[in-house]
Design a protein around this motif. Structure first.
Motif, short mmCIF file in Angstrom:
data_model
loop_
_atom_site.label_atom_id
_atom_site.label_comp_id
_atom_site.label_asym_id
_atom_site.label_seq_id
_atom_site.Cartn_x
_atom_site.Cartn_y
_atom_site.Cartn_z
N GLY A 110 0.80 -1.22 0.00
CA GLY A 110 0.00 0.00 0.00
C GLY A 110 0.83 1.27 0.00
N MET A 111 1.83 1.34 0.88
CA MET A 111 2.65 2.54 0.95
C MET A 111 3.47 2.73 -0.32
N ARG A 112 3.99 1.64 -0.87
CA ARG A 112 4.77 1.74 -2.10
C ARG A 112 3.89 2.19 -3.26
N LEU A 113 2.68 1.65 -3.34
CA LEU A 113 1.75 2.06 -4.40
C LEU A 113 1.44 3.55 -4.27
N ALA A 114 1.18 4.02 -3.05
CA ALA A 114 0.90 5.44 -2.85
C ALA A 114 2.09 6.30 -3.27
N GLU A 115 3.30 5.83 -3.01
CA GLU A 115 4.49 6.59 -3.38
C GLU A 115 4.64 6.67 -4.90
N VAL A 116 4.36 5.57 -5.60
CA VAL A 116 4.44 5.58 -7.06
C VAL A 116 3.42 6.57 -7.63
N LEU A 117 2.20 6.55 -7.12
CA LEU A 117 1.18 7.49 -7.58
C LEU A 117 1.59 8.92 -7.29
N ALA A 118 2.16 9.15 -6.10
CA ALA A 118 2.58 10.51 -5.72
C ALA A 118 3.67 11.01 -6.64
N ARG A 119 4.64 10.17 -6.94
CA ARG A 119 5.74 10.58 -7.80
C ARG A 119 5.26 10.93 -9.20
N GLN A 120 4.33 10.13 -9.72
CA GLN A 120 3.84 10.41 -11.07
C GLN A 120 2.92 11.62 -11.09
N ASP A 121 2.15 11.84 -10.03
CA ASP A 121 1.31 13.04 -9.97
C ASP A 121 2.17 14.30 -9.89
#
Length: 370
Positions: A278-289
């Motif tokens: 979950g945390m890694r997925l959120a970080e990937v989304l944050a980086r791309q946003d």
């Protein structure tokens, strides 16, 4: 006096985008401040409970140190400060069932608590240290809005009844006090999962307590009680506290690409993460946003990512409608491999993933002067 900043040796801290007003993913150290109001006469009991707790916390990955302080003016007021290597390990712990069990001995001696979390931006009084002491590289410029969400599940088969209850209530008074007001409440459902996102100017805790006291909101909460998968009794403070503790869905990243566009639609996407991702997925989304925010023609104007355990929700304000013909900018996952690696979506095709992630809007309410 020595100020530790980017002069520290080792890998430099990631540079913070000026468009990102909130993020837990920049790698800088975290300082957590917990203000505690102890019942009169319960100071020794509180101290003993803390000493047991601090030994357990010391073994939590990412924890560095903590201090317990007692007010020199009021012996019922205590302060716990702790330092963490970065925000993600702290959030993983504080939002876990382990944490719920760990702090239970404190409940009988504590009247009230208030938790504040800060990234360390500058430090004085010591030599510049290595990479393990990274600091936030630049101050974040926010818009004065605090974003938070709650999530819970209802019994399968009750979704339509719950939608009607949640859509039909009267809005509470937005003004909390002279410095705090409710700005917006957006409520979505995905299957039997409910997500309520709120935007507040001022004091989030004061706003949440204000809302909980409003008769309109109390009536809604009582009406959905029979449909909840997790039982609760709102007349029992401990039961209510445990429910809302588990329902908390913190915002871990917010980025604003542009302001002032009037043709804006709000959507929410639900990403079921693979166990432990979950945390890694959120970080990937944050980086791309954050990267997409620099595109002046991009369709996503604002994005807020909420995450707890393996629940990840992304709230986006977009120009016009959600275009399923060009799903990638809206989905936030650029590569099918990321979908397969980080989520449990059965199909990695971006169009089908976007449709599967899309949440149903139940209500979206703004205060008149928001």
């Amino acid at each position: 006096m020595t100020t530790t900043s980017e002069r520290a040796q080792g890998r430099p801290a990631p540079q913070a985008s000026p468009r990102v007003s909130q993020s837990v993913f920049d790698g800088s150290r975290l300082r957590v401040v917990l203000l505690v109001d102890v019942y009169d006469g319960a100071q020794q009991q509180f101290l003993e409970a803390y000493e047991q707790l601090c030994h357990q916390v010391a073994s939590v990955p990412g924890h560095v140190s903590d201090q317990l302080c007692q007010s020199i003016e009021n012996p019922s007021q205590w302060l716990i400060t702790s330092e963490w290597e970065s925000a993600p390990p702290f959030l993983a712990w504080v939002n876990s069932e382990e944490h719920v069990r760990m702090v239970e001995p404190l409940h009988s001696c504590v009247r009230d608590t208030r938790s504040l979390r800060f990234h360390v931006v500058r430090e004085t009084g010591g030599p510049a240290l290595g990479d393990e002491r990274r600091l936030q590289s630049m101050p974040r410029i926010g818009d004065g809005v605090i974003r938070h969400a709650l999530t819970f599940t209802v019994k399968p088969g009750s979704e339509e009844q719950v939608k009607k209850i949640l859509a039909d209530y009267a809005s509470p008074e937005p003004r909390v006090d002279d410095s705090t007001r409710l700005c917006r409440t957006s409520l979505f459902m995905h299957g039997n999962r409910v997500v309520r996102a709120v935007e507040v100017k001022g004091d989030l805790l004061a706003a949440l307590r204000h809302v909980a006291r409003q008769p309109e909101v109390r009536a809604v909460e009582e009406a959905i009680n029979p449909y909840l998968e997790q039982d609760r009794d709102l007349d029992d403070p401990e039961s209510a506290r445990m429910f809302f503790t588990r329902a908390a869905l913190p915002a871990v990243h917010h980025v604003t690409a542009e302001q002032g566009d009037t043709q804006v639609e709000r959507h929410a996407l639900y990403y079921p993460a693979r166990p432990g991702q979950g945390m890694r997925l959120a970080e990937v989304l944050a980086r791309q946003d954050a990267a997409a925010a620099d595109d002046p023609h991009g369709p996503v104007l604002r994005s807020t990512i909420f995450q707890r355990d393996d629940i990840v929700v992304r709230l986006i304000d977009v120009r016009g409608a959600l275009d399923t013909a060009v799903p990638a900018p809206f989905l936030g996952l650029a590569e099918p491999g990321q979908v397969a690696e980080l989520t449990t979506f059965p199909d990695a095709d971006p169009t089908r993933v976007l449709e599967a992630a899309r949440m149903d809007l139940v209500t979206d309410r703004r205060s008149p002067d928001a």
